[in-house]
Design an enzyme around this catalytic site. Structure first.
Site, PDB file in Angstrom:
ATOM      1  N   HIS A 245       0.812  -1.220   0.000  1.00  0.00           N
ATOM      2  CA  HIS A 245       0.000   0.000   0.000  1.00  0.00           C
ATOM      3  C   HIS A 245       0.850   1.278   0.000  1.00  0.00           C
ATOM      4  CE1 HIS A 245       0.428  -0.092   4.520  1.00  0.00           C
ATOM      5  NE2 HIS A 245       0.482   1.213   4.324  1.00  0.00           N
TER       6      HIS A 245
ATOM      7  N   ASP B  17      -0.411  -7.584   1.550  1.00  0.00           N
ATOM      8  CA  ASP B  17       0.163  -6.229   1.610  1.00  0.00           C
ATOM      9  C   ASP B  17       1.693  -6.269   1.699  1.00  0.00           C
ATOM     10  OD1 ASP B  17       0.367  -3.521   1.726  1.00  0.00           O
ATOM     11  OD2 ASP B  17      -0.426  -3.299   3.752  1.00  0.00           O
TER      12      ASP B  17
ATOM     13  N   SER C 163       4.675   1.655   8.362  1.00  0.00           N
ATOM     14  CA  SER C 163       4.305   0.572   7.453  1.00  0.00           C
ATOM     15  C   SER C 163       5.495   0.104   6.621  1.00  0.00           C
ATOM     16  CB  SER C 163       3.195   1.035   6.518  1.00  0.00           C
ATOM     17  OG  SER C 163       2.026   1.340   7.237  1.00  0.00           O
TER      18      SER C 163
END
Length: 377
Positions: free
Chosen positions: A95, A125, A201
């Site tokens: 993402h 992801d 992330s």
């Protein structure tokens, strides 16, 4: 035979027979008893990963963690990633990069490189990007055959809100969590108490005992109290397959040969202070080689590594604080640091506590931030 020779002959025969008997007895005894060898120069070395120093684990991991910016005309998504092989390949979250027109990777020494996508997951992801200039640099080891358990101590690294190489500590607080976010399926993920916020992330989740990567930090709750990390063993085969298939001449870079540096004053100060912080952190854990590599070529030319090491080898329990920086017209950063340390005397019999102010000049050398000068008072 004459009698006068008979006596000596008999004695000689008896002596020979006795000698043979004694030698036979010694040989039999030697064969029946094991030989014990005591060589103080040879010792069994046992690896005790449980005693790995937390500071050393973090220090070594930071060398391989990068900040990633996925840019479009409308927005920039900031995330993290880490080098995992010698090709310059970086694992991150899909993402962060999947919709990006341009991907920039910022290293711990303030360099910014263009990156190309090697592979991205459709449902998972996970993504791999490549920076050719980071080939053969420090990479992290992935534990691809172990599962973490509830209660295991972990370290999460990333760049939350743009603050590069931020460290949070925690434990595995849950396993086998399943949910869906923004079209990605998160299956059998770790729930961790370490905070995962915007910018974290794609950063590594590190096993506190081994210093190796066991997960990829991916999402967190809105309040930041719970994070979720994808187990490294579940994506290892996929990322290594992408890496093996990708050829550099087939990858698309913004500008593969261009190395850019920032003109933003605030960012320049942040990058320079990170170099200063990393320098004194290296000294504090006695990584003198790591500290020496941060020096510019004029400093290394005027001072050999052994001479540099002698300047700091007597320091003990070093602490530093009060980083203060300004930017000069030449785009160099003047950074002041206050160091408190215990210094051993040359005979190692006495220790005195001292406070030293260091003034570092940090600037670009061959598009890399280096310490160009060090003064102390």
């Amino acid at each position: 035979m004459h009698k006068k020779y008979l006596g000596p002959l008999i004695v000689s025969i008896l002596l020979v027979a006795a000698g043979i008997t004694i030698v036979t007895m010694i040989y039999n005894t030697w064969r029946s008893n094991p030989i014990s060898v005591n060589n103080p120069g040879i010792n069994m070395v046992e690896s005790n990963t449980r005693n790995l120093d937390l500071k050393s684990i973090i220090h070594n991991a930071e060398k391989s963690v990068v900040q990633i910016e996925g840019k479009t005309e409308q927005k920039t998504i900031t995330g993290s990633g880490f080098l995992f092989n010698e090709k310059g390949d970086i694992i991150t979250n899909a993402h962060v990069v999947k919709d990006a027109d341009v991907i920039d990777v910022r290293t711990t020494d303030g360099r910014v490189y263009p990156a190309a996508i090697v592979g991205t997951g459709k449902d998972t992801d996970i993504a791999v990007i490549r920076v050719q200039q980071l080939a053969n640099q420090n990479s992290l080891t992935i534990e691809n055959d172990t599962k973490a358990e509830i209660g295991d101590a972990v370290i999460a690294l990333g760049s939350p809100h743009g603050f590069q190489n931020t460290v949070t500590l925690g434990i595995i607080s849950g396993t086998e969590r399943n949910f869906t976010v923004d079209g990605f399926n998160y299956e059998n993920v770790y729930q961790i108490s370490a905070q995962i916020t915007e910018g974290n992330s794609g950063g590594p989740l590190i096993n506190r005992e081994t210093g190796n990567v066991i997960g990829i930090n991916s999402v967190g709750t809105d309040d930041g109290t719970i994070g979720f990390s994808i187990p490294a063993d579940e994506i290892y085969d996929q990322v290594t397959t992408w890496s093996k298939k990708a050829q550099n001449d087939q990858l698309v870079y913004k500008n593969a040969d261009e190395i850019t540096t920032t003109d933003n004053t605030d960012q320049l100060i942040e990058d320079a202070e990170y170099v200063a912080d990393y320098f004194f952190e290296s000294i504090s854990i006695r990584d003198y080689v790591g500290a020496y590599t941060l020096l510019g070529s004029p400093m290394q030319s005027s001072r050999s590594y052994s001479e540099f090491r002698e300047d700091y080898i007597h320091f003990k329990n070093l602490e530093y604080s009060g980083l203060s920086s300004t930017v000069t017209d030449e785009k160099q950063v003047k950074t002041s640091v206050t160091v408190t340390t215990e210094i051993k005397s040359s005979d190692k019999k006495k220790t005195s506590k001292e406070k030293i102010t260091y003034k570092l000049t940090i600037g670009h050398e061959n598009d890399q931030l280096k310490i160009l000068d060090i003064k102390k008072s």
